[in-house]
Design a protein around this motif. Structure first.
Motif, PDB file in Angstrom:
ATOM      1  N   ALA A  78       3.520   8.932   1.174  1.00 19.07           N
ATOM      2  CA  ALA A  78       3.859  10.154   0.428  1.00 19.07           C
ATOM      3  C   ALA A  78       3.056  11.332   0.958  1.00 19.07           C
ATOM      4  O   ALA A  78       1.920  11.170   1.397  1.00 19.07           O
ATOM      5  N   SER A  79       3.649  12.511   0.855  1.00 18.35           N
ATOM      6  CA  SER A  79       2.959  13.696   1.348  1.00 18.35           C
ATOM      7  C   SER A  79       2.539  14.657   0.236  1.00 18.35           C
ATOM      8  O   SER A  79       1.901  15.664   0.506  1.00 18.35           O
ATOM      9  N   SER A  80       2.881  14.331  -1.011  1.00 17.79           N
ATOM     10  CA  SER A  80       2.550  15.233  -2.123  1.00 17.79           C
ATOM     11  C   SER A  80       2.308  14.442  -3.395  1.00 17.79           C
ATOM     12  O   SER A  80       2.662  13.269  -3.501  1.00 17.79           O
ATOM     13  N   ARG A  81       1.736  15.123  -4.356  1.00 15.63           N
ATOM     14  CA  ARG A  81       1.491  14.534  -5.672  1.00 15.63           C
ATOM     15  C   ARG A  81       2.800  14.067  -6.310  1.00 15.63           C
ATOM     16  O   ARG A  81       2.917  12.959  -6.797  1.00 15.63           O
ATOM     17  N   ARG A  82       3.789  14.951  -6.295  1.00 16.40           N
ATOM     18  CA  ARG A  82       5.083  14.647  -6.903  1.00 16.40           C
ATOM     19  C   ARG A  82       5.703  13.408  -6.258  1.00 16.40           C
ATOM     20  O   ARG A  82       6.166  12.499  -6.952  1.00 16.40           O
ATOM     21  N   GLU A  83       5.689  13.368  -4.940  1.00 21.91           N
ATOM     22  CA  GLU A  83       6.264  12.228  -4.216  1.00 21.91           C
ATOM     23  C   GLU A  83       5.519  10.929  -4.557  1.00 21.91           C
ATOM     24  O   GLU A  83       6.138   9.876  -4.736  1.00 21.91           O
ATOM     25  N   ALA A  84       4.195  11.014  -4.680  1.00 23.79           N
ATOM     26  CA  ALA A  84       3.390   9.829  -5.013  1.00 23.79           C
ATOM     27  C   ALA A  84       3.709   9.321  -6.413  1.00 23.79           C
ATOM     28  O   ALA A  84       3.868   8.123  -6.629  1.00 23.79           O
TER      29      ALA A  84
ATOM     30  N   VAL B 247      -3.475   2.082  -3.511  1.00 25.60           N
ATOM     31  CA  VAL B 247      -3.114   3.443  -3.102  1.00 25.60           C
ATOM     32  C   VAL B 247      -4.272   4.013  -2.303  1.00 25.60           C
ATOM     33  O   VAL B 247      -5.418   3.979  -2.746  1.00 25.60           O
ATOM     34  N   LEU B 248      -3.947   4.506  -1.128  1.00 23.27           N
ATOM     35  CA  LEU B 248      -4.911   5.238  -0.303  1.00 23.27           C
ATOM     36  C   LEU B 248      -4.629   6.708  -0.548  1.00 23.27           C
ATOM     37  O   LEU B 248      -3.570   7.209  -0.149  1.00 23.27           O
ATOM     38  N   MET B 249      -5.537   7.410  -1.231  1.00 22.46           N
ATOM     39  CA  MET B 249      -5.267   8.755  -1.733  1.00 22.46           C
ATOM     40  C   MET B 249      -6.159   9.801  -1.076  1.00 22.46           C
ATOM     41  O   MET B 249      -7.384   9.739  -1.182  1.00 22.46           O
ATOM     42  N   ASP B 250      -5.544  10.762  -0.423  1.00 21.41           N
ATOM     43  CA  ASP B 250      -6.277  11.910   0.090  1.00 21.41           C
ATOM     44  C   ASP B 250      -6.701  12.771  -1.106  1.00 21.41           C
ATOM     45  O   ASP B 250      -5.946  12.906  -2.071  1.00 21.41           O
ATOM     46  N   ILE B 251      -7.889  13.339  -1.039  1.00 19.55           N
ATOM     47  CA  ILE B 251      -8.362  14.150  -2.166  1.00 19.55           C
ATOM     48  C   ILE B 251      -7.685  15.512  -2.216  1.00 19.55           C
ATOM     49  O   ILE B 251      -7.333  15.996  -3.276  1.00 19.55           O
TER      50      ILE B 251
ATOM     51  N   VAL C  43       0.836  -1.203   0.000  1.00 19.81           N
ATOM     52  CA  VAL C  43       0.000   0.000   0.000  1.00 19.81           C
ATOM     53  C   VAL C  43       0.867   1.249   0.000  1.00 19.81           C
ATOM     54  O   VAL C  43       1.858   1.324   0.726  1.00 19.81           O
ATOM     55  N   MET C  44       0.467   2.208  -0.830  1.00 21.55           N
ATOM     56  CA  MET C  44       1.046   3.548  -0.729  1.00 21.55           C
ATOM     57  C   MET C  44      -0.040   4.462  -0.176  1.00 21.55           C
ATOM     58  O   MET C  44      -1.149   4.511  -0.703  1.00 21.55           O
ATOM     59  N   LEU C  45       0.299   5.179   0.866  1.00 21.48           N
ATOM     60  CA  LEU C  45      -0.582   6.178   1.446  1.00 21.48           C
ATOM     61  C   LEU C  45      -0.141   7.538   0.926  1.00 21.48           C
ATOM     62  O   LEU C  45       1.054   7.866   0.976  1.00 21.48           O
ATOM     63  N   VAL C  46      -1.074   8.315   0.408  1.00 18.14           N
ATOM     64  CA  VAL C  46      -0.767   9.659  -0.080  1.00 18.14           C
ATOM     65  C   VAL C  46      -1.625  10.624   0.736  1.00 18.14           C
ATOM     66  O   VAL C  46      -2.842  10.695   0.556  1.00 18.14           O
ATOM     67  N   GLU C  47      -0.967  11.330   1.647  1.00 15.76           N
ATOM     68  CA  GLU C  47      -1.676  12.173   2.618  1.00 15.76           C
ATOM     69  C   GLU C  47      -0.760  13.326   3.024  1.00 15.76           C
ATOM     70  O   GLU C  47       0.357  13.090   3.476  1.00 15.76           O
ATOM     71  N   ASP C  48      -1.241  14.561   2.863  1.00 19.39           N
ATOM     72  CA  ASP C  48      -0.403  15.709   3.202  1.00 19.39           C
ATOM     73  C   ASP C  48      -0.409  16.047   4.689  1.00 19.39           C
ATOM     74  O   ASP C  48       0.524  16.652   5.191  1.00 19.39           O
ATOM     75  N   ASP C  49      -1.428  15.644   5.428  1.00 15.99           N
ATOM     76  CA  ASP C  49      -1.529  15.955   6.857  1.00 15.99           C
ATOM     77  C   ASP C  49      -0.670  14.968   7.658  1.00 15.99           C
ATOM     78  O   ASP C  49      -0.941  13.761   7.653  1.00 15.99           O
ATOM     79  N   PRO C  50       0.361  15.472   8.352  1.00 13.79           N
ATOM     80  CA  PRO C  50       1.255  14.572   9.093  1.00 13.79           C
ATOM     81  C   PRO C  50       0.521  13.708  10.127  1.00 13.79           C
ATOM     82  O   PRO C  50       0.878  12.544  10.316  1.00 13.79           O
ATOM     83  N   PHE C  51      -0.486  14.261  10.784  1.00 14.67           N
ATOM     84  CA  PHE C  51      -1.237  13.479  11.772  1.00 14.67           C
ATOM     85  C   PHE C  51      -1.847  12.245  11.133  1.00 14.67           C
ATOM     86  O   PHE C  51      -1.677  11.127  11.614  1.00 14.67           O
ATOM     87  N   TRP C  52      -2.596  12.455  10.043  1.00 14.78           N
ATOM     88  CA  TRP C  52      -3.250  11.328   9.377  1.00 14.78           C
ATOM     89  C   TRP C  52      -2.241  10.379   8.755  1.00 14.78           C
ATOM     90  O   TRP C  52      -2.405   9.163   8.786  1.00 14.78           O
ATOM     91  N   ARG C  53      -1.172  10.899   8.177  1.00  9.34           N
ATOM     92  CA  ARG C  53      -0.150  10.050   7.554  1.00  9.34           C
ATOM     93  C   ARG C  53       0.460   9.115   8.599  1.00  9.34           C
ATOM     94  O   ARG C  53       0.581   7.908   8.384  1.00  9.34           O
ATOM     95  N   GLU C  54       0.822   9.664   9.751  1.00 10.76           N
ATOM     96  CA  GLU C  54       1.427   8.844  10.809  1.00 10.76           C
ATOM     97  C   GLU C  54       0.418   7.878  11.421  1.00 10.76           C
ATOM     98  O   GLU C  54       0.734   6.711  11.658  1.00 10.76           O
ATOM     99  N   ARG C  55      -0.784   8.354  11.671  1.00  4.46           N
ATOM    100  CA  ARG C  55      -1.802   7.500  12.309  1.00  4.46           C
ATOM    101  C   ARG C  55      -2.172   6.323  11.407  1.00  4.46           C
ATOM    102  O   ARG C  55      -2.236   5.187  11.846  1.00  4.46           O
TER     103      ARG C  55
END
Length: 191
Positions: A36-42, A54-58, A7-19
């Motif tokens: 990943a924390s950004s589009r580019r990184e993903a 991929v779990l993708m934040d909108i 799984v790749m998690l794509v989430e810019d919020d550090p709280f949600w990314r870590e949790r």
């Protein structure tokens, strides 16, 4: 040893990314290969890492819905082998529909994060029941697909609270035409 679901998690919020990373790492059959924390990184990670889901934040940056575009780009580069689950706090119908149009197999609100592991397993197994967070919007969209573009426009104006006369003026159509189209809309949607 059984294969892990990558799984790749794509989430810019550090709280949600870590949790979410911590929660998913507790699952015996799921491995977070990238948070990943950004589009580019993903997109860079997708080009170099093997992943299944991929779990993708909108919203990856300032409420710009760039997760939707990122999902679409991932689908173009990885094609159908990749399963994308949108993860968000947004519940508006248009965003939900766009997520599925851009390749998502599911859509889960962050308030229902406890459903994520099951959604990942379902997506990986090719069985993606649509989460209740998105089901109503998708049912409505399917019903509305039977309307012509003109009827759809009138329906949306009615939903926004405009009356027949106002719609007639806005669309430069006769009141009789609007009345006729509203009857047609009702006939199609009440079937």
């Amino acid at each position: 040893m059984a294969q892990h679901i990558r799984v790749m998690l794509v989430e810019d919020d550090p709280f949600w990314r870590e949790r979410l990373t911590a929660d998913l790492d507790k699952e015996p059959d799921i491995e977070v290969v990238k948070a990943a924390s950004s589009r580019r990184e993903a997109l860079e990670a997708a080009a170099s890492l093997q992943m299944d889901v991929v779990l993708m934040d909108i919203n990856l940056s300032e409420n710009r819905l760039d997760g939707l575009d990122t999902a679409k780009e991932l689908m173009l580069t990885k094609r159908s082998e990749l399963k994308i689950i949108m993860l968000t706090s947004l519940t508006d119908k248009d965003t939900i529909v766009r997520a599925f149009q851009n390749g998502a197999v599911n859509y889960i609100g962050k308030a229902n994060f406890h459903d994520i592991a099951r959604a990942i397993r379902d997506a990986y197994g090719g069985e993606s029941p649509i989460h209740p967070d998105a089901a109503a919007a998708m049912r409505d969209e399917i019903r509305l697909m039977q309307l012509t573009p003109s009827e759809r426009e009138i329906h949306e104006l009615k939903e926004q609270g405009y009356n027949r006369t106002e719609i007639s003026v806005m669309l430069s159509k006769s009141l009789n035409t609007i009345k006729s189209q509203i009857r047609s809309i009702r006939g199609k949607l009440l079937k």
